[in-house]
Design a protein around this motif. Structure first.
Motif, PDB file in Angstrom:
ATOM      1  N   UNK A  81       0.816  -1.219   0.000  1.00  0.00           N
ATOM      2  CA  UNK A  81       0.000   0.000   0.000  1.00  0.00           C
ATOM      3  C   UNK A  81       0.850   1.271   0.000  1.00  0.00           C
ATOM      4  N   UNK A 138      -3.722   0.107  -5.233  1.00  0.00           N
ATOM      5  CA  UNK A 138      -4.993   0.629  -4.727  1.00  0.00           C
ATOM      6  C   UNK A 138      -5.558  -0.311  -3.678  1.00  0.00           C
ATOM      7  N   UNK A 139      -6.185   0.253  -2.648  1.00  0.00           N
ATOM      8  CA  UNK A 139      -6.524  -0.548  -1.478  1.00  0.00           C
ATOM      9  C   UNK A 139      -7.464  -1.698  -1.774  1.00  0.00           C
ATOM     10  N   UNK A 140      -8.417  -1.513  -2.681  1.00  0.00           N
ATOM     11  CA  UNK A 140      -9.345  -2.620  -2.947  1.00  0.00           C
ATOM     12  C   UNK A 140      -8.668  -3.720  -3.766  1.00  0.00           C
ATOM     13  N   UNK A 141      -7.765  -3.304  -4.659  1.00  0.00           N
ATOM     14  CA  UNK A 141      -7.019  -4.310  -5.411  1.00  0.00           C
ATOM     15  C   UNK A 141      -6.062  -5.051  -4.478  1.00  0.00           C
ATOM     16  N   UNK A 142      -5.466  -4.315  -3.567  1.00  0.00           N
ATOM     17  CA  UNK A 142      -4.570  -4.927  -2.582  1.00  0.00           C
ATOM     18  C   UNK A 142      -5.330  -5.941  -1.739  1.00  0.00           C
ATOM     19  N   UNK A 143      -6.532  -5.582  -1.340  1.00  0.00           N
ATOM     20  CA  UNK A 143      -7.375  -6.478  -0.562  1.00  0.00           C
ATOM     21  C   UNK A 143      -7.671  -7.752  -1.362  1.00  0.00           C
ATOM     22  N   UNK A 144      -8.073  -7.559  -2.596  1.00  0.00           N
ATOM     23  CA  UNK A 144      -8.402  -8.709  -3.443  1.00  0.00           C
ATOM     24  C   UNK A 144      -7.167  -9.594  -3.627  1.00  0.00           C
ATOM     25  N   UNK A 172      -4.613  -9.951  -1.780  1.00  0.00           N
ATOM     26  CA  UNK A 172      -4.176 -10.623  -0.553  1.00  0.00           C
ATOM     27  C   UNK A 172      -5.124 -11.723  -0.096  1.00  0.00           C
ATOM     28  N   UNK A 173      -6.221 -11.909  -0.821  1.00  0.00           N
ATOM     29  CA  UNK A 173      -7.122 -13.007  -0.467  1.00  0.00           C
ATOM     30  C   UNK A 173      -7.137 -14.074  -1.558  1.00  0.00           C
ATOM     31  N   UNK A 177      -1.590  -3.554 -11.938  1.00  0.00           N
ATOM     32  CA  UNK A 177      -1.947  -3.315 -10.542  1.00  0.00           C
ATOM     33  C   UNK A 177      -0.764  -2.793  -9.731  1.00  0.00           C
ATOM     34  N   UNK A 178       0.375  -2.609 -10.366  1.00  0.00           N
ATOM     35  CA  UNK A 178       1.598  -2.097  -9.699  1.00  0.00           C
ATOM     36  C   UNK A 178       2.251  -3.105  -8.775  1.00  0.00           C
TER      37      UNK A 178
END
Lengths: 556, 556
Positions: B181, B187-193, B195-196, B209-210
């Motif tokens: 992050x 981006x936080x929602x992509x990071x969330x996705x 990481x799951x 997504x970087x």
């Protein structure tokens, strides 16, 4: 306390058992006088002005009412109605007997209320003064720390202290450590010493170490408290002759499966471990002026919907801990949401508009620090615009339907989202950034591209390209994608999700608030889970038994 | 793993079992090729380039040697020697079998090494490039995240992933979430996705997504890695023809009661739960020039004493977890310490001086994040000046003798402390501030008053008035005060002390480093302690057994 009754956060001054709220012109006095027998669950007595969640619920209510119902109040004096004791902090027997989740949730709400006190001081011209007329220990001193000015009675016995570490083997966990170092700028070695000295520090030394602002001898106490209260009031720009807006009882129907308010409805799906939350936009045009809005009072849509969401968050957080995912939907006309937003934004010099905006901000911050996975579902007929778009921006993931539901309503207008002024400024998160800035942290170009589209109705593809939503499935994949997302969420470790979300939601800069929720609370939660505190020989469990705690001495 | 053997951090390339270090002109290649049978403790195999503390000890050694022994190296390529797999992260069987403290300590060291990689990139002109030539999962991707540039092979099977949450019920705990992050701005929602999603993301999507900087097809892999390495090397200002400084074997004698190096000695007091650490100042004048210092190499006092303290911190942290308080003393001539400091400060454009200063900085940062209570004891004959004064400024409390020991040595010079240039700039803490700035955070006047006394020999009363020490007892109270301070510390909950210190040591601004140690680690430690991860049915314990984890679904 395993079978605690359902907790209700709605209350009103006439039902307070622990606080007295009085006002005299620009000065209000909040007197803490805890009813020993008034614990929110059985099993302990609230001696020495110690508190539990029930005491804090009343405090939160009082702080809210002062902001809305008392535009004339400019200084709020917090003091004690008991002799020699200001407040002994959170009740230790309650803490010792509570399950882990209860302790954590209690601390979070307490922290939020104290941040609210600071918010009133900073943004409402209602400055809090702690008139510490007896010993303030632990959470009692932490309450004083939330006030702008701390006066301590200088009587050779009263002191402020943070005795949690030496006595209980836990931290002062409702902001104490962070406020001592980052707000009051107590030198770190003195802070360390102070926090290990159970009896605390009083008199001139407390002033010298910056723990309090002044120590006042008993004979001159009342006079100097009144003097300071008047001085603080003189700084305020609150209106002189405005009428308050009564926070009338919030209509709410609650059973095991649904929670229903005027504009907000929650359906509790215990099987799936989720809550479907639906928020209705305004049904009518906004009032012509903020004066007319004030006449509507608690019925004014932005205030009503904020109160409902605030109560819902608290209810679900406390009473429905196994429902780990909240799914947000909205329903209504985006243009009307933006029109209400505009009225608020355009009237920000008005005290009432100011209060509504800050309340909206605080409710959304409460959502940000909620340990539940948040999903926004954006469908045709929804009104994720401006202030309500914040719900989608607060979510861990968002889904926007590309196109329409071909079978159900082929002629519908496609789902849209709309950025408005309220996404660009006043509704900051705890990190000091807007949710939009947080989303594009480190990506100026992305931020500018999105901001430029303010007021445009953005369909799914556009919104996805701009990075404003996570996924844009079409009709064919829609149900499946959302089902998988929620089912998957329910299959993961709830603890790991809490940690993940606490890290990803707050990028970039830190503030006292993010430090309290992200760092202090995380350490406290760890300690709350350790045998050295909560094991059969732990300090928290052994306190008051006459037996010393037995520690595993390994440093971790 | 309850009776793990004593861990030793000293090693050298010829003894590596898991890494190959090769250099070719300005480009070094660090090839990870983990010996499956080479676990630091028995009980697991290090399959798929997974790692344990032993693997990380070699990596730390290599990073250090590259900085000191290879002035010619400007780019360090980290890659894998195994086909199809870059690195599978921390070994899961090792984690599942380890006691809580081992896991936490292991993660801390791993985080420090990765911060060291970023420090070399930022401050040494040695830029790290991750050549991810196969799948990088969990800690494997976190290792890549520590590098400045991440290349991922684009072969339809290689991906980067953080599967800890879905597979193990814990966090990616060695900086992963924070770097995704706050460093890479995912981006936080992509990071969330991301990481799951246990299988991770590869190819163009990973770039978009970087998550990585480029995806390179296999046929052009070697060529483009070489090209990027050369490009990064071209940016560096490291010297062309300098000779390296060999990090010769560190002399160390270790038994159950003492650890002795050339300049540092530690006496382990198991009864009292403390370690008395004595640091000797330089015995001679500094060399006339930094060139002569370089000739002395590892024998140059500042480098020698830093290496010794670094090794001591690691040894005590890992092997002596029940010794909860470290008491620092120094011995020598303050003027000589300041003279060495001045040589370093005056030569900061010299690569070697630069390396020594940054190493000193990193060693002190390691001390800051050590979960032990730190006490500095300042007596006659000590040399708490400049760089060594940082030990006292890092301490949670300091005691300086007022006057002299009347019986033992009535004619001694009183104890002094002296501020020097190194207290005013280069030795920043993880929060980006010097320890002096941290001490006076929010107190400009106090900072200025202290800074103005630079180079003055400050006796106890002066030092106390300026706020540079905590207490200044005289001969009569001295032994008693120090005894009480250490005994009291030993009587408190070790967990609560760890939380207290982690909060008070880092006031003010936050950085990626403080977020990793203060927030990410705190949440991970909490999760590491929860039944959902480590209970008999927890995800970490059940991984690989074919049985699904059973979770307590309550959100906390």
């Amino acid at each position: 306390m395993p079978d605690q009754p359902r907790v209700e956060f709605r209350t009103a001054p006439e039902r307070y058992r622990h606080w007295r709220l009085g006002t005299e012109g620009p000065v209000a006095t909040l007197t803490m006088d805890v009813d020993e027998q008034g614990g929110i669950v059985p099993g302990y007595e609230l001696k020495l002005n110690s508190y539990d969640l029930g005491v804090d619920i009343e405090l939160y209510d009082a702080v809210q009412r002062l902001r809305f119902e008392h535009p004339e109040v400019r200084t709020v004096v917090i003091t004690s109605g008991k002799p020699k004791i200001f407040c002994a902090g959170a009740n230790i027997r309650m803490l010792a007997a509570s399950p882990h989740g209860w302790k954590v949730n209690f601390c979070k709400f307490t922290n939020e209320t104290r941040n609210g006190i600071e918010d009133a001081t900073a943004n409402s011209g209602q400055t809090y003064l702690a008139a510490v007329n007896g010993t303030a220990s632990g959470g009692g001193y932490e309450l004083a720390l939330a006030c702008e000015h701390i006066m301590l009675i200088d009587d050779r016995s009263s002191a402020v202290s943070l005795p949690e570490l030496p006595l209980l083997g836990v931290l002062p966990g409702t902001g104490g450590l962070t406020r001592v170092s980052d707000k009051r700028h107590v030198r770190r070695d003195l802070a360390d010493y102070f926090s290990t000295k159970a009896e605390g520090v009083g008199g001139k030394k407390a002033v010298q170490w910056r723990l309090v602002d002044e120590a006042v001898p008993r004979p001159r106490w009342d006079e100097i408290v009144a003097e300071r209260a008047a001085e603080l009031a003189a700084r305020s720009s609150r209106p002189q002759d405005a009428a308050g807006v009564p926070l009338t009882p919030l209509p709410k129907a609650r059973d095991d499966d649904t929670i229903t308010y005027g504009h907000v409805e929650a359906r509790l799906d215990r099987e799936a471990g989720k809550v479907d939350i639906s928020v209705k936009g305004p049904q009518n045009d906004p009032p012509a002026s903020i004066a007319e809005a004030r006449q509507l009072g608690a019925a004014f849509w932005p205030l009503a919907v904020t109160r409902e969401l605030d109560d819902l968050i608290l209810d679900l957080r406390t009473n429905e801990t196994e429902l780990g995912t909240w799914v947000f939907r909205t329903e209504g006309d985006p243009a009307l949401v933006l029109a209400y937003d505009e009225l608020l934004r355009g009237s920000k010099d008005d005290w009432f508009a100011n209060e509504v905006l800050h309340y909206l901000k605080r409710m959304l911050r409460r959502l940000d620090v909620t340990s539940r996975s948040l999903i926004a579902v954006i469908e045709p007929g929804s009104c994720f615009a401006g202030s309500l778009l914040e719900l989608a921006l607060a979510a861990d993931r968002s889904f926007q339907l590309a196109g329409v539901f071909e079978d159900a309503d082929p002629n519908a207008e496609p789902a849209i989202i709309t950025l408005g002024d309220l996404n660009m400024g006043p509704l900051t998160m705890s990190n000091g950034l807007t949710r939009l800035q947080t989303r594009f942290w480190g990506d100026e170009v992305g931020y500018e591209a999105a901001a430029k589209r303010k007021r445009d109705a953005l369909e799914a593809e556009d919104a996805a390209d701009l990075g404003l939503i996570t996924f844009a499935p079409d009709d064919i994949d829609w149900d499946e994608e959302i089902r998988i997302a929620t089912e998957e969420r329910a299959s993961f470790s709830p603890d790991a999700l809490t940690g993940l979300e606490a890290n990803y939601r707050f990028v970039g800069p830190e503030t006292m608030e993010t430090k309290i929720f992200g760092r202090l609370s995380a350490w406290q939660n760890w300690i709350f889970n350790r045998p050295n505190a909560v094991g059969p020989d732990g300090a928290l469990r052994r306190f008051g038994t006459g037996q010393r705690a037995v520690f595993d001495r390994k440093r971790v």
